[in-house]
Design a protein around this motif. Structure first.
Motif, PDB file in Angstrom:
ATOM      1  N   ALA A  51       9.989  13.902  -3.634  1.00  0.00           N
ATOM      2  CA  ALA A  51       9.675  13.713  -2.218  1.00  0.00           C
ATOM      3  C   ALA A  51      10.756  12.877  -1.557  1.00  0.00           C
ATOM      4  CB  ALA A  51       8.326  13.030  -2.073  1.00  0.00           C
ATOM      5  N   ASP A 106       5.391  16.122 -11.641  1.00  0.00           N
ATOM      6  CA  ASP A 106       4.482  16.853 -12.518  1.00  0.00           C
ATOM      7  C   ASP A 106       4.492  18.351 -12.169  1.00  0.00           C
ATOM      8  OD1 ASP A 106       2.430  17.072 -14.501  1.00  0.00           O
ATOM      9  OD2 ASP A 106       0.954  17.221 -12.882  1.00  0.00           O
ATOM     10  N   VAL A 160      -6.195   4.162   1.471  1.00  0.00           N
ATOM     11  CA  VAL A 160      -5.182   3.258   2.025  1.00  0.00           C
ATOM     12  C   VAL A 160      -5.346   3.155   3.547  1.00  0.00           C
ATOM     13  CG1 VAL A 160      -2.685   3.039   2.492  1.00  0.00           C
ATOM     14  CG2 VAL A 160      -3.477   3.538   0.177  1.00  0.00           C
ATOM     15  N   ASN A 179       0.810  -1.227   0.000  1.00  0.00           N
ATOM     16  CA  ASN A 179       0.000   0.000   0.000  1.00  0.00           C
ATOM     17  C   ASN A 179       0.841   1.273   0.000  1.00  0.00           C
ATOM     18  OD1 ASN A 179      -2.994  -0.449   0.150  1.00  0.00           O
ATOM     19  ND2 ASN A 179      -2.317  -1.894   1.691  1.00  0.00           N
ATOM     20  N   PHE A 180       1.859   1.289   0.846  1.00  0.00           N
ATOM     21  CA  PHE A 180       2.616   2.542   0.976  1.00  0.00           C
ATOM     22  C   PHE A 180       3.607   2.752  -0.169  1.00  0.00           C
ATOM     23  CE2 PHE A 180       0.974   2.159   5.351  1.00  0.00           C
ATOM     24  CZ  PHE A 180       0.194   3.305   5.296  1.00  0.00           C
ATOM     25  N   ARG A 216       2.805   7.246  -6.380  1.00  0.00           N
ATOM     26  CA  ARG A 216       1.822   8.241  -6.797  1.00  0.00           C
ATOM     27  C   ARG A 216       2.273   9.657  -6.389  1.00  0.00           C
ATOM     28  NH1 ARG A 216      -3.698   7.532  -8.124  1.00  0.00           N
ATOM     29  NH2 ARG A 216      -4.614   9.567  -8.407  1.00  0.00           N
ATOM     30  N   THR A 217       2.773   9.757  -5.161  1.00  0.00           N
ATOM     31  CA  THR A 217       3.264  11.052  -4.658  1.00  0.00           C
ATOM     32  C   THR A 217       4.425  11.550  -5.517  1.00  0.00           C
ATOM     33  OG1 THR A 217       2.657  10.374  -2.426  1.00  0.00           O
ATOM     34  CG2 THR A 217       4.166  12.234  -2.603  1.00  0.00           C
ATOM     35  N   ASP A 260       1.985  15.294   5.028  1.00  0.00           N
ATOM     36  CA  ASP A 260       3.142  16.186   4.967  1.00  0.00           C
ATOM     37  C   ASP A 260       4.154  15.563   4.007  1.00  0.00           C
ATOM     38  OD1 ASP A 260       5.425  17.694   5.374  1.00  0.00           O
ATOM     39  OD2 ASP A 260       5.523  17.370   7.535  1.00  0.00           O
ATOM     40  N   ILE A 261       4.353  16.204   2.858  1.00  0.00           N
ATOM     41  CA  ILE A 261       5.298  15.690   1.868  1.00  0.00           C
ATOM     42  C   ILE A 261       6.564  16.532   1.958  1.00  0.00           C
ATOM     43  CG2 ILE A 261       5.702  15.176  -0.575  1.00  0.00           C
ATOM     44  CD1 ILE A 261       2.583  15.371  -0.878  1.00  0.00           C
ATOM     45  N   GLN A 262       7.642  15.924   2.403  1.00  0.00           N
ATOM     46  CA  GLN A 262       8.910  16.644   2.486  1.00  0.00           C
ATOM     47  C   GLN A 262       9.700  16.375   1.225  1.00  0.00           C
ATOM     48  OE1 GLN A 262      10.818  16.006   6.298  1.00  0.00           O
ATOM     49  NE2 GLN A 262       8.856  16.027   7.347  1.00  0.00           N
ATOM     50  N   THR A 263      10.123  17.441   0.573  1.00  0.00           N
ATOM     51  CA  THR A 263      10.898  17.294  -0.649  1.00  0.00           C
ATOM     52  C   THR A 263      12.261  17.947  -0.438  1.00  0.00           C
ATOM     53  OG1 THR A 263      10.365  19.382  -1.744  1.00  0.00           O
ATOM     54  CG2 THR A 263       8.718  17.635  -1.901  1.00  0.00           C
ATOM     55  N   VAL A 271       3.147  12.997  -8.747  1.00  0.00           N
ATOM     56  CA  VAL A 271       2.543  14.326  -8.552  1.00  0.00           C
ATOM     57  C   VAL A 271       3.647  15.375  -8.393  1.00  0.00           C
ATOM     58  CG1 VAL A 271       1.237  15.741  -6.899  1.00  0.00           C
ATOM     59  CG2 VAL A 271       0.336  13.519  -7.597  1.00  0.00           C
ATOM     60  N   MET A 272       4.670  15.072  -7.598  1.00  0.00           N
ATOM     61  CA  MET A 272       5.746  16.037  -7.359  1.00  0.00           C
ATOM     62  C   MET A 272       6.509  16.350  -8.641  1.00  0.00           C
ATOM     63  SD  MET A 272       5.085  16.651  -4.290  1.00  0.00           S
ATOM     64  CE  MET A 272       6.295  17.967  -4.204  1.00  0.00           C
ATOM     65  N   ASN A 318      -4.256  17.956  -8.027  1.00  0.00           N
ATOM     66  CA  ASN A 318      -3.285  16.897  -7.732  1.00  0.00           C
ATOM     67  C   ASN A 318      -3.325  16.457  -6.272  1.00  0.00           C
ATOM     68  OD1 ASN A 318      -1.504  16.109 -10.062  1.00  0.00           O
ATOM     69  ND2 ASN A 318      -1.453  18.322 -10.248  1.00  0.00           N
ATOM     70  N   GLN A 325       2.817   1.981  -3.282  1.00  0.00           N
ATOM     71  CA  GLN A 325       1.914   2.515  -4.314  1.00  0.00           C
ATOM     72  C   GLN A 325       1.682   4.011  -4.067  1.00  0.00           C
ATOM     73  OE1 GLN A 325      -0.477   0.721  -6.626  1.00  0.00           O
ATOM     74  NE2 GLN A 325       1.093  -0.838  -6.607  1.00  0.00           N
ATOM     75  N   LEU A 326       1.446   4.335  -2.794  1.00  0.00           N
ATOM     76  CA  LEU A 326       1.163   5.722  -2.432  1.00  0.00           C
ATOM     77  C   LEU A 326       2.394   6.608  -2.648  1.00  0.00           C
ATOM     78  CD1 LEU A 326      -1.246   7.287  -1.262  1.00  0.00           C
ATOM     79  CD2 LEU A 326      -0.270   6.932   0.997  1.00  0.00           C
ATOM     80  N   LEU A 379       7.361  11.021   3.292  1.00  0.00           N
ATOM     81  CA  LEU A 379       5.913  11.196   3.310  1.00  0.00           C
ATOM     82  C   LEU A 379       5.461  10.907   4.743  1.00  0.00           C
ATOM     83  CD1 LEU A 379       3.509  11.642   1.361  1.00  0.00           C
ATOM     84  CD2 LEU A 379       3.466   9.192   0.988  1.00  0.00           C
ATOM     85  N   LEU A 430      -4.416  12.887  -4.365  1.00  0.00           N
ATOM     86  CA  LEU A 430      -3.458  12.189  -3.509  1.00  0.00           C
ATOM     87  C   LEU A 430      -4.030  11.973  -2.107  1.00  0.00           C
ATOM     88  CD1 LEU A 430      -0.565  11.112  -3.798  1.00  0.00           C
ATOM     89  CD2 LEU A 430       0.233  13.291  -2.886  1.00  0.00           C
TER      90      LEU A 430
END
Lengths: 94, 94
Positions: free
Chosen positions: A66, A59, B56, A45-46, A52-53, B70-73, A56-57, B45, A48-49, A69, B49
């Protein structure tokens, strides 16, 4: 003790940490302190997530990605790191 | 000043905060300090997400749900809160 075992030990030493899973570059869990079924369920699951993240980033900014997460829930936090070896861990809210 | 404007002001007052978008329960951005195109792009987006994350989390524990993502990049943090009014904001790493 190999690197994956050391990672588990290091993360588990942090306050409130429950489950830890270390996943290799091929997406296979190589170390975990959860039972087999939960390990596979969380990993699938994670990952896949996280994929996906990352899409998006990329894009939004192709030069960015990332590195962590952090999903905060009512009961706990789920943290999914990236890197050569990913790790997933849950932490109770203190 | 309405609630959405107040939310933007409150979040923007935090150190390092750049963009803030407030999204209503129908998924429509009602306040933003980003330009129109970036607001729509981010909203679309990150709502997708967030919906995926909630699925999930429910799958792992039907009694639990994500309250903050929280997405840390490498360049910044993207935070997506849930609630009646969602908000999305980016923060530079300090």
């Amino acid at each position: 003790m190999n690197e994956a075992e050391k990672t588990i030990k290091r993360i588990q030493a942090q306050k409130g940490v429950e489950g830890v899973i270390v996943v290799n570059a091929e997406g296979i869990p190589i170390e975990s302190n959860l039972d087999h079924q939960r390990t596979l369920h969380y990993t699938y699951n994670f990952q896949q997530l996280l994929a996906r993240t990352q899409r998006v980033m990329k894009d939004l900014d192709p030069q960015n990605e990332a590195s962590l997460l952090d999903i905060q829930t009512e009961k706990n936090n789920i943290l999914i790191s990236t890197g050569k070896e990913k790790y997933i861990y849950t932490r109770t809210i203190l």
